[in-house]
Design an enzyme around this catalytic site. Structure first.
Site, PDB file in Angstrom:
ATOM      1  N   HIS A  65      13.936  -9.590  -4.140  1.00  0.00           N
ATOM      2  CA  HIS A  65      14.846  -8.969  -3.191  1.00  0.00           C
ATOM      3  C   HIS A  65      15.671  -7.889  -3.899  1.00  0.00           C
ATOM      4  CE1 HIS A  65      17.009 -12.689  -4.648  1.00  0.00           C
ATOM      5  NE2 HIS A  65      17.724 -11.702  -5.158  1.00  0.00           N
TER       6      HIS A  65
HETATM    7  C1  T46 Z   1      19.340 -12.674  -7.983  1.00  0.00           C
HETATM    8  C2  T46 Z   1      18.612 -13.730  -8.725  1.00  0.00           C
HETATM    9  C3  T46 Z   1      18.668 -13.551 -10.197  1.00  0.00           C
HETATM   10  C4  T46 Z   1      24.090 -19.547  -2.511  1.00  0.00           C
HETATM   11  O1  T46 Z   1      24.461 -20.332  -1.622  1.00  0.00           O
HETATM   12  N1  T46 Z   1      25.002 -18.928  -3.307  1.00  0.00           N
HETATM   13  C5  T46 Z   1      24.638 -18.082  -4.294  1.00  0.00           C
HETATM   14  O2  T46 Z   1      25.525 -17.541  -4.998  1.00  0.00           O
HETATM   15  C6  T46 Z   1      23.254 -17.792  -4.480  1.00  0.00           C
HETATM   16  C7  T46 Z   1      22.801 -16.813  -5.567  1.00  0.00           C
HETATM   17  C8  T46 Z   1      22.341 -18.405  -3.670  1.00  0.00           C
HETATM   18  N2  T46 Z   1      22.757 -19.271  -2.715  1.00  0.00           N
HETATM   19  C9  T46 Z   1      21.760 -19.953  -1.878  1.00  0.00           C
HETATM   20  C10 T46 Z   1      20.936 -19.034  -0.984  1.00  0.00           C
HETATM   21  C11 T46 Z   1      19.598 -19.731  -0.914  1.00  0.00           C
HETATM   22  O3  T46 Z   1      19.635 -20.683   0.138  1.00  0.00           O
HETATM   23  O4  T46 Z   1      20.829 -20.573  -2.755  1.00  0.00           O
HETATM   24  C12 T46 Z   1      19.509 -20.495  -2.240  1.00  0.00           C
HETATM   25  C13 T46 Z   1      18.577 -19.840  -3.236  1.00  0.00           C
HETATM   26  O5  T46 Z   1      18.942 -18.455  -3.383  1.00  0.00           O
HETATM   27  P1  T46 Z   1      17.879 -17.325  -3.686  1.00  0.00           P
HETATM   28  O6  T46 Z   1      16.600 -17.644  -3.018  1.00  0.00           O
HETATM   29  O7  T46 Z   1      18.509 -15.996  -3.351  1.00  0.00           O
HETATM   30  O8  T46 Z   1      17.713 -17.486  -5.273  1.00  0.00           O
HETATM   31  P2  T46 Z   1      16.919 -16.539  -6.273  1.00  0.00           P
HETATM   32  O9  T46 Z   1      16.849 -17.228  -7.575  1.00  0.00           O
HETATM   33  O10 T46 Z   1      15.641 -16.082  -5.679  1.00  0.00           O
HETATM   34  O11 T46 Z   1      17.851 -15.243  -6.430  1.00  0.00           O
HETATM   35  C14 T46 Z   1      19.122 -15.358  -7.022  1.00  0.00           C
HETATM   36  C15 T46 Z   1      20.119 -14.420  -6.357  1.00  0.00           C
HETATM   37  O12 T46 Z   1      20.100 -14.626  -4.944  1.00  0.00           O
HETATM   38  C16 T46 Z   1      19.836 -12.967  -6.632  1.00  0.00           C
HETATM   39  O13 T46 Z   1      20.981 -12.219  -6.340  1.00  0.00           O
HETATM   40  O14 T46 Z   1      19.411 -11.545  -8.425  1.00  0.00           O
HETATM   41  O15 T46 Z   1      19.046 -15.045  -8.404  1.00  0.00           O
END
Ligand code: T46
Length: 154
Positions: free
Chosen positions: A70
């Site tokens: 993303h």
């Molecule tokens: C990025 C990479 C390195 C939250 O509730 N709070 C938070 O601060 C974050 C980051 C996520 N979430 C929730 C949202 C989703 O339901 O945790 C779940 C997993 O998040 P996401 O799929 O976005 O995780 P990654 O590892 O794919 O991405 C994250 C960050 O979203 C992104 O900004 O750069 O880590």
């Protein structure tokens, strides 16, 4: 640390003003060494070019998993391999760069409007993120086509 292309750590920490950076950079943080080991301090707006509003960390990554996939509209962040290693692929809509992070005193600055994929996590890898914004789902482009339209490629 190995990088694709000819990237080097280009900024030592404490080299920042608060102007918004537009390119990814590796940041070499200070490491304070003595006979007990190493300590790396990171201060907001001094060692990273933004006020830190959130930290989170990724760990216990499943073998072969890919994280991120993303872009953020406004959020800037610095990613650090606190332990182990992983690859960060960055794409500004025009060019892609890959950075391998494997040192806890090296950070990767990721500007806003940059698509990122993170893969090749080693066993025990911990990815720390210092982020400029609170969590806000509306700040994400989670669809690559929408991101490409937003950067003006289509
Ligand atoms: C990025 C990479 C390195 C939250 O509730 N709070 C938070 O601060 C974050 C980051 C996520 N979430 C929730 C949202 C989703 O339901 O945790 C779940 C997993 O998040 P996401 O799929 O976005 O995780 P990654 O590892 O794919 O991405 C994250 C960050 O979203 C992104 O900004 O750069 O880590």
């Amino acid at each position: 640390m190995q990088l694709s292309g000819d990237q080097e750590p280009v900024l030592e920490s404490r080299g920042f003003g608060m102007e918004k950076m537009t390119q990814p950079y590796l940041i070499e943080f200070r490491d304070i060494l003595d006979h007990r080991g190493a300590l790396t301090p990171i201060e907001a707006e001094k060692d990273v070019p933004f006020a830190i509003r959130r930290i989170y960390y990724i760990y216990d990554v499943s073998h072969g998993a890919v994280r991120a996939g993303h872009s953020h509209k406004e959020l800037q962040q610095v990613l650090i391999a606190l332990s182990g290693s992983f690859n960060v692929h960055l794409d500004d809509g025009y060019a892609r760069q890959t950075f391998m992070l494997n040192r806890p005193n090296i950070g990767l600055y990721v500007p806003q409007m940059t698509w990122r994929d993170i893969d090749n996590f080693s066993g025990g890898a911990v990815c720390l993120s210092l982020a400029s914004q609170h969590y806000e789902e509306s700040d994400y482009y989670r669809d690559y086509e929408s991101f490409i339209r937003a950067v003006g490629r289509r």
